[in-house]
Write an enzyme that holds these catalytic residues in place. Sequence first.
Site, PDB file in Angstrom:
ATOM      1  N   LYS A  96      -7.922 -33.423 -17.836  1.00 48.32           N
ATOM      2  CA  LYS A  96      -7.355 -33.901 -16.577  1.00 48.32           C
ATOM      3  C   LYS A  96      -8.369 -33.706 -15.450  1.00 48.32           C
ATOM      4  CE  LYS A  96      -3.817 -32.838 -13.118  1.00 48.32           C
ATOM      5  NZ  LYS A  96      -2.731 -31.908 -12.717  1.00 48.32           N
TER       6      LYS A  96
ATOM      7  N   ILE B 185      18.758 -19.990 -27.315  1.00 47.63           N
ATOM      8  CA  ILE B 185      18.570 -20.358 -25.914  1.00 47.63           C
ATOM      9  C   ILE B 185      17.315 -21.217 -25.817  1.00 47.63           C
ATOM     10  CG2 ILE B 185      18.163 -19.525 -23.567  1.00 47.63           C
ATOM     11  CD1 ILE B 185      19.588 -16.942 -24.359  1.00 47.63           C
TER      12      ILE B 185
END
Length: 511
Positions: free
Chosen positions: A80, A44
């Site tokens: 950032k 998955i």
Amino acid sequence: MTPAHALPARIVILGGGAAGWMSAAGLATALPGTAVEVVESEAIGTIGVGEATFPSIRQFNQLLGIDEAEFLAATGGTYKLGIQFRDWRRPGTHYFHTFGDFGPLTGPMALWGQFQRLGAQCDGGLGEFCLPTVMAQHGRFQTPSAGDGLGARYTYAYHFDATRYGAFLCQLAQQRGARRTEGQVVAVARHADGRVRALQLADGREVAGDLFIDCSGFASVLMGQTLGQGFVDYSPWLPLDRAWAVPAARAGDALAPYTRVTALEAGWSWRIPLQERTGFGHVFSSRHISEERAREQLLAQLDAPPLDGARLLRFQAGHRERFWHHNVIAIGLAGGFLEPLESTAIFLVHNAIGRVIQLLTQSPAPQPELAAEFNAQQTRQYARIRDFILLHYCLSERRDSAFWQHMTQQALPDTLAYKLHAWRETGVLHNYDDEGFDETSWLAIHTGMGHWPQRTSPWLKEVPVAFAQAQLAQRHAAIAQLAAHMPRHEDFLNTRLAGTRRARPPRGDTP
């Protein structure tokens, strides 16, 4: 701190990825006497694209005792300072939402108030009075220092590869006692009272637990499928329901210390710079544009060759009616999703983990009361962030497509409508409980979009014009000087990474 009630002896986390392993690392660190087990299947996949965050991720990493340089090396991370919004107010405009301050927000010397009063006589826009905005504009970066005055009044976040972050935390969590079990869940066994007893795996094994954390992504295997918790739909306000994502090679220009978000015909694109590559994506409303046209618009944004094919993600904005029901807690996409315009996905994960740990270790209340408090806090926070995202749209002057006409003219939630009224009429930045963003962030969006109060405090006019001008000029010059002497973002990052070994796991010591 010794808990006032019994902690769960066995915590089972369904799903790995960033959310699952953040949960495992946090719980294994905070609850060393509790068995923590993560059940995940390699069959998955996880939803992992280049992630942008905001500054609270640093506190989460610090609580786990993670060294910043090791973290950046392991995840391909960069620094950032905020987000540059392009074409949001109208095509050809831009502004920054950065992690700094704009001086006093109230009182006679409220910087934004004096700027509005004297703006025609000031150099540049309001953003030039915020240090990280100027740093970002010039590609500069260094960590804040308390010794340089204005330099201490900002913070920062990171860009990083979310898949690599999950792998990094997987190692850390297992070092601290968490167990990983490979297997695909085919059924969920429950007690007579509805609580989950165990996860049944495809090979016949059972994984039993006292408390279950659902990190199964959009499938919401436990909270949605098993416990039947309905979905609170935000799509009437936030109709964006698709995203294309694609990695591209590093461009030849300087490594930007900010995320770039560009408004497009039926949504917006992101640009997230990592060390070895750049992440691009296009979040859009399928009611207003076809998937293929949205993909074409994304590829037109690339400034370097793509490294892989574009991947399509489908989602719905909103959250489960409950985040904690019986002995199951949904964290991450299993609990809800909001479009990533302000990089809130990772924040919502670690903030939920922090709340769970606090409630488990500090509250003497039995589980139903813990769940009720958690659900109330989570529900408020999703609504507050929804309103902040909506703010970006409702203030836009764009009317050049059906999407922008819808987003700028729709009826707003009362909570947001009241905030807009308070700011427009009086210059008050009103905040509620469980906000995701503080008053400074709201100010950055209001003023970046040219949305100024119609009336402000008369107190502002009691300050002599010459004094106000001098104060503004002094701040402007001090910020410009500080930024000019800072290193380039890439130079600072390279210095920070010097001596680290790539993908080196953090030490297993508990902080």
